[in-house]
Design a protein around this motif. Structure first.
Motif, mmCIF file in Angstrom:
data_model
loop_
_atom_site.group_PDB
_atom_site.id
_atom_site.type_symbol
_atom_site.label_atom_id
_atom_site.label_comp_id
_atom_site.label_asym_id
_atom_site.label_seq_id
_atom_site.Cartn_x
_atom_site.Cartn_y
_atom_site.Cartn_z
ATOM 1 N N THR A 1 0.832 -1.206 0.000
ATOM 2 C CA THR A 1 0.000 0.000 0.000
ATOM 3 C C THR A 1 0.864 1.251 0.000
ATOM 4 O O THR A 1 0.542 2.252 -0.655
ATOM 5 C CB THR A 1 -0.933 0.012 1.226
ATOM 6 O OG1 THR A 1 -1.723 -1.176 1.226
ATOM 7 C CG2 THR A 1 -1.849 1.227 1.212
ATOM 8 N N LYS B 1 1.881 2.085 -3.421
ATOM 9 C CA LYS B 1 0.766 2.671 -4.172
ATOM 10 C C LYS B 1 0.619 4.154 -3.836
ATOM 11 O O LYS B 1 0.381 4.985 -4.710
ATOM 12 C CB LYS B 1 -0.526 1.921 -3.870
ATOM 13 C CG LYS B 1 -0.573 0.500 -4.427
ATOM 14 C CD LYS B 1 -1.896 -0.177 -4.082
ATOM 15 C CE LYS B 1 -1.951 -1.592 -4.644
ATOM 16 N NZ LYS B 1 -3.216 -2.282 -4.292
ATOM 17 N N LEU C 1 -6.602 6.110 -4.296
ATOM 18 C CA LEU C 1 -6.324 4.752 -3.811
ATOM 19 C C LEU C 1 -7.581 3.896 -3.735
ATOM 20 O O LEU C 1 -7.496 2.666 -3.747
ATOM 21 C CB LEU C 1 -5.681 4.802 -2.423
ATOM 22 C CG LEU C 1 -4.245 5.279 -2.297
ATOM 23 C CD1 LEU C 1 -3.855 5.346 -0.839
ATOM 24 C CD2 LEU C 1 -3.294 4.358 -3.046
ATOM 25 N N ALA D 1 -9.357 4.155 -0.991
ATOM 26 C CA ALA D 1 -9.260 3.829 0.435
ATOM 27 C C ALA D 1 -9.915 4.941 1.238
ATOM 28 O O ALA D 1 -10.348 5.965 0.700
ATOM 29 C CB ALA D 1 -7.796 3.679 0.835
ATOM 30 N N THR E 1 -7.042 6.112 6.285
ATOM 31 C CA THR E 1 -5.944 5.264 5.817
ATOM 32 C C THR E 1 -4.909 6.091 5.065
ATOM 33 O O THR E 1 -3.700 5.975 5.304
ATOM 34 C CB THR E 1 -6.476 4.149 4.904
ATOM 35 O OG1 THR E 1 -7.341 3.299 5.653
ATOM 36 C CG2 THR E 1 -5.335 3.315 4.328
ATOM 37 N N TYR F 1 -0.741 6.889 6.081
ATOM 38 C CA TYR F 1 0.441 6.678 5.245
ATOM 39 C C TYR F 1 1.159 7.993 4.953
ATOM 40 O O TYR F 1 2.388 8.047 4.922
ATOM 41 C CB TYR F 1 0.051 5.979 3.943
ATOM 42 C CG TYR F 1 -0.176 4.505 4.126
ATOM 43 C CD1 TYR F 1 0.849 3.584 3.914
ATOM 44 C CD2 TYR F 1 -1.407 4.025 4.546
ATOM 45 C CE1 TYR F 1 0.655 2.230 4.098
ATOM 46 C CE2 TYR F 1 -1.618 2.664 4.743
ATOM 47 C CZ TYR F 1 -0.588 1.774 4.521
ATOM 48 O OH TYR F 1 -0.785 0.429 4.721
#
Length: 234
Positions: free
Chosen positions: A164, A167, A189, A191, A195, A199
């Protein structure tokens, strides 16, 4: 140094990285194999940073042109290609190093510094004994400890998935100088915003990104993430 890269963003990253390493400067940039051949003939660079996937030729094929027409020019392949046959062809062509994208600055720096040190060592020795030759050969095929560490996948804390994370890094590369918000990254993403934020904050903690507050049309502040001047993704 001549940079041969068809993506102008990556070419600019390579240029900026090069300027941070003592003893190197960029004399030109080419985006096609044909353009690279012209620059090679005119500039006679000592070193070429070469991408494999060019619009009109493969980098591993261009290596053989360099070997035939510019025998004093060395090549470092900088590419997303990680297929075994490409690596083998690069080795047969005598590249001095092979860097897989996305580029980490420490890995890039170690490659150039090792190349520079080897050149200096050969200039100082009219003749070389077996030990010195062994050091050159082994140094060329096995990086220093610091370079190996830079080439190894970085350890990540619990809650950060390496796949992830890659990405997220790819999404960020397309953000240019305007940066990204957590909501924009989440949308790309597929997402949640939480989340994406996790990141992004992790990349801030590693020094890859910095975060600034900006104000939208309704005046609500939001965090926008930008690459730092030292670390970047390739």
């Amino acid at each position: 140094m001549l940079i041969v890269e068809d993506d102008p963003r990556i070419a600019e990253i390579n240029r900026r990285f090069t300027e941070k390493v003592e003893g190197f400067s960029v004399v030109g940039t080419a985006s096609t194999g044909m353009e690279a051949k012209d620059w090679l003939e005119v500039l006679r660079p000592q070193l070429v940073l070469l991408d494999n996937y060019l619009p009109d030729v493969l980098g591993v094929d261009l290596i053989w042109h360099i070997r035939q027409h510019s025998r004093n020019t060395d090549v470092i392949l900088v590419t997303a290609a990680n297929e075994t046959e490409v690596v083998q062809e690069a080795l047969r062509g005598g590249v001095v190093d092979y860097i897989v994208k996305p580029i980490q600055f420490e890995r890039f720096r170690c490659s150039l510094e090792q190349y520079r040190d080897q050149r200096e060592q050969m200039k100082q020795n009219g003749r070389m004994d077996q030990y010195q030759i062994d050091q050159l050969w082994k140094g060329g095929s096995s990086l220093s400890v610091s370079a190996k560490q830079a080439a190894s996948p970085p350890s990540v804390p619990k809650g950060i998935d390496p796949i992830t994370l890659k990405k997220v890094q790819r999404v960020l590369l397309e953000g240019g100088s305007q940066g990204w918000t957590a909501e924009e990254v989440a949308s790309q993403l597929g997402a949640s915003r939480a989340t994406a934020r996790r990141y992004l904050e992790y990349l801030v903690s590693t020094g890859t990104l910095r975060a600034d507050l900006s104000y939208g049309s309704v005046g609500r502040p939001e965090r926008r993430y930008f690459f730092t001047s030292v670390r970047h993704l390739g």
